[in-house]
Write a protein that holds these residues in place. Structure first.
Motif, PDB file in Angstrom:
ATOM      1  N   ARG A 112       0.853  -1.206   0.000  1.00 45.28           N
ATOM      2  CA  ARG A 112       0.000   0.000   0.000  1.00 45.28           C
ATOM      3  C   ARG A 112       0.884   1.250   0.000  1.00 45.28           C
ATOM      4  O   ARG A 112       0.629   2.221  -0.707  1.00 45.28           O
ATOM      5  N   LEU A 113       1.945   1.207   0.815  1.00 47.18           N
ATOM      6  CA  LEU A 113       2.820   2.375   0.913  1.00 47.18           C
ATOM      7  C   LEU A 113       3.628   2.593  -0.361  1.00 47.18           C
ATOM      8  O   LEU A 113       3.935   3.735  -0.729  1.00 47.18           O
ATOM      9  N   ASN A 162       9.986   6.367  11.441  1.00 45.57           N
ATOM     10  CA  ASN A 162       9.010   6.557  10.360  1.00 45.57           C
ATOM     11  C   ASN A 162       8.359   7.943  10.437  1.00 45.57           C
ATOM     12  O   ASN A 162       7.276   8.154   9.905  1.00 45.57           O
ATOM     13  N   LYS A 163       9.088   8.864  11.087  1.00 48.02           N
ATOM     14  CA  LYS A 163       8.536  10.213  11.301  1.00 48.02           C
ATOM     15  C   LYS A 163       8.210  10.920   9.978  1.00 48.02           C
ATOM     16  O   LYS A 163       7.140  11.511   9.827  1.00 48.02           O
ATOM     17  N   LYS A 164       9.126  10.800   9.015  1.00 47.51           N
ATOM     18  CA  LYS A 164       8.895  11.492   7.742  1.00 47.51           C
ATOM     19  C   LYS A 164       7.669  10.898   7.033  1.00 47.51           C
ATOM     20  O   LYS A 164       6.797  11.627   6.563  1.00 47.51           O
ATOM     21  N   LEU A 165       7.589   9.556   7.009  1.00 47.47           N
ATOM     22  CA  LEU A 165       6.427   8.898   6.388  1.00 47.47           C
ATOM     23  C   LEU A 165       5.130   9.364   7.050  1.00 47.47           C
ATOM     24  O   LEU A 165       4.171   9.743   6.367  1.00 47.47           O
ATOM     25  N   ASN A 220       1.866  10.946   5.432  1.00 50.20           N
ATOM     26  CA  ASN A 220       0.700  10.059   5.298  1.00 50.20           C
ATOM     27  C   ASN A 220       0.199   9.705   6.704  1.00 50.20           C
ATOM     28  O   ASN A 220       0.283   8.554   7.143  1.00 50.20           O
ATOM     29  N   PRO A 221      -0.306  10.724   7.446  1.00 48.03           N
ATOM     30  CA  PRO A 221      -0.572  10.546   8.882  1.00 48.03           C
ATOM     31  C   PRO A 221      -1.668   9.546   9.206  1.00 48.03           C
ATOM     32  O   PRO A 221      -1.710   9.034  10.322  1.00 48.03           O
ATOM     33  N   ASP A 222      -2.540   9.237   8.248  1.00 45.86           N
ATOM     34  CA  ASP A 222      -3.667   8.342   8.554  1.00 45.86           C
ATOM     35  C   ASP A 222      -3.346   6.869   8.322  1.00 45.86           C
ATOM     36  O   ASP A 222      -4.210   6.017   8.534  1.00 45.86           O
TER      37      ASP A 222
END
Ligand code: NAP
Ligand code: GDP
Length: 322
Positions: A226-227, A287-290, A294-296
Motif C-alpha cells: 500500500r505504501l 518513520n517520522k517522515k512517512l 501520510n498521517p492516517d
C-alpha cells in the motif's frame, strides 16, 4: 499521476513484495487499481535484468510510463555472508540496467527499493533518511548494502543531469505470503515458520539461530505494498523515504519465535543455537517522515499479519518456492 493511461511496470513482480502489490492492486479500495492504469508484473522469465539487451527488450515491449523497481538478488543474513560479491554485482547490474532504460524510454517516475540494512552499522538511533551514506554498513551484507546505496546516488545524478523523477524507499524487514521460505537462504520469519512447521510435523526440536536478542522492525508485505503505491502516486522527493512501522513496534528475535510458536500451535522443545551469527544487533528506523506525509496510515498488527502468513504457508507448503 496523470489521468491519461499509465502503464505501471513492477520488476520482481513474482517476489514477496511484488505479489503483495499485485494483491493490493486487485483488492484494496483505497490503494488499488485506478481507471486508466495498466499494471504489468514482471518475473525473471520475462528477461534477466542483469543483461542489458534483455532489459532493453522488456522496456521496448511494455513501454512503461511508471516503474516500481523491486527485482534484486535478495537473501537473509546467512546467504549474504556467503556471497557478498554476488549480491554486490548482480544488484549493481540490475539497478543500472533498469534506471538507464527508464531514462532512455522517458519513464515519468521510478520508485526503487532499498533496505534498512544499508544504513551505517555504527550510528545513532533512530536511523533517519539523512544517514544513508554516513559510514560503512554492517560487515555481514556489505555487498548488497553498497549496491543498494548506489541507487540513491544514481537517482540524484539522473535528476541532476536529465531531470528524471527517480526516487527510492527504504523498507525495514518484510514478511508475508509468497515469501522465500527456504530453510537456509531466507529471512528470519519465513525461515523460522518453515522450521517450526517441520519440528511440529516430525516431532523434532525447533531451533533458532543466534541468541534471540537482536531487534528488528517488521513490516507486513501488504502494508508495504500500500505504501509503495502511495509513494508512486504522492511522494514528490528524489531522496529516499523510510517505510517502517513505529519504533515502539520493534521486537526481539525471541519474541518473533514466541509468536511463530503460538501461531503454529507448536508445543515441542524450542531453543537457540548460539554458535550461529546474530548479525546486526538492531537498525531501529524512524518513520517520522512517512507519518508526517501520510498521517492516517494504519499498520496491520504484527500478530495478525504473522497469523495470516503462517496460514498462507500451511495452505501452500507443497508449492512454495524451493
Ligand atoms: P524476492 O521475494 O526474493 O523476489 C525477488 C524478485 O526479483 C522475484 O520476482 C525475482 O524473479 C526477481 N529477480 C531476481 N533476480 C532477477 C533478475 N536477474 N532478473 C529479473 N528478475 C529478477 O524479493 P522481495 O523480498 O520481494 O524483495 C523485493 C525488494 O525489496 C528487493 O529490492 C529487496 O532488496 C527489497 N527488500 C526486501 C526486504 C525483505 O525483508 N524481504 C527488506 C527490505 C528490502 P523470479 O521470481 O522470477 O526469480
Ligand atoms: P537481517 O535483518 O538482514 O539480519 O536479516 P534476517 O531476516 O536474516 O534476520 C536475522 C536475525 O534473525 C539474526 O539475528 C539471526 O541470528 C536471527 N535468526 C534466527 N533464526 C534464523 C533463521 O532461521 N534464519 C535467519 N535468516 N535468521 C535467523
Amino acid at each position: 499521476m496523470s489521468p491519461s493511461k499509465s502503464v505501471i511496470m513492477v520488476t520482481g513482480g513474482s517476489g514477496l513484495v511484488g505479489k503483495a502489490i499485485d494483491w493490493v492492486v486487485e483488492n484494496d479500495s483505497k490503494y488499488g487499481k485506478r481507471e486508466g492504469e495498466e499494471w504489468v508484473f514482471l518475473t525473471s522469465k520475462d528477461g534477466n535484468l542483469i543483461d542489458p539487451a534483455q532489459t532493453k527488450a522488456i522496456f521496448e515491449k511494455y513501454r512503461p510510463t511508471h516503474v516500481i523497481h523491486l527485482a534484486a538478488k535478495v537473501g537473509g543474513l546467512f546467504g549474504n555472508m556467503a556471497a557478498n560479491l554476488d549480491y554486490f554485482r548482480d544488484n549493481l547490474l540490475i539497478n543500472d540496467n533498469v534506471l538507464h532504460n527508464a531514462k532512455e524510454f522517458g519513464v515519468k517516475k521510478v520508485v526503487s527499493c532499498l533496505s534498512t540494512c544499508i544504513f551505517p552499522d555504527k550510528t545513532s538511533y533512530p536511523i533517519d533518511e539523512t544517514m544513508v551514506h554516513q559510514g560503512p554498513p554492517h560487515d555481514s551484507n556489505y555487498g548488497y548494502s553498497h549496491s543498494k546505496r548506489m541507487v540513491d546516488v544514481m537517482n540524484r545524478a539522473y535528476n541532476q543531469q536529465y531531470g528524471c523523477n527517480f526516487t527510492s524507499v527504504i523498507p525495514t524487514n518484510v514478511f508475508g505470503p509468497h515469501d522465500n521460505f527456504h530453510l537456509v537462504n531466507s529471512h528470519v520469519i519465513p525461515g523460522l515458520i518453515h522450521k517450526c512447521y517441520l519440528a511440529q510435523q516430525n516431532n523434532t526440536p525447533f531451533i533458532m539461530a543466534g541468541t534471540g536478542r537482536p531487534l528488528r522492525q517488521f513490516i507486513y508485505s501488504r502494508d508495504l505494498a500500500r505504501l509503495f503505491i502511495w509513494t508512486l502516486r504522492e511522494y514528490q522527493e528524489i531522496t529516499p523515504l523510510i517505510l517502517s512501522v513505529p519504533e515502539e513496534e520493534e521486537v526481539s528475535i525471541k519474541q518473533v519465535g514466541d509468536s511463530i510458536v503460538k501461531a503454529m500451535g507448536y508445543t515441542g522443545d524450542y531453543r537457540f543455537d548460539t554458535t550461529k551469527a546474530d548479525g546486526q544487533y538492531k537498525k531501529t528506523a524512524s518513520n517520522k517522515k512517512l507519518m508526517s506525509l501520510n498521517p492516517d496510515f494504519q499498520f496491520t498488527p504484527f500478530d495478525v499479519a504473522l497469523s495470516e502468513t503462517v496460514e498462507w504457508f500451511k495452505e501452500n507448503v507443497d508449492t512454495i518456492r524451493k
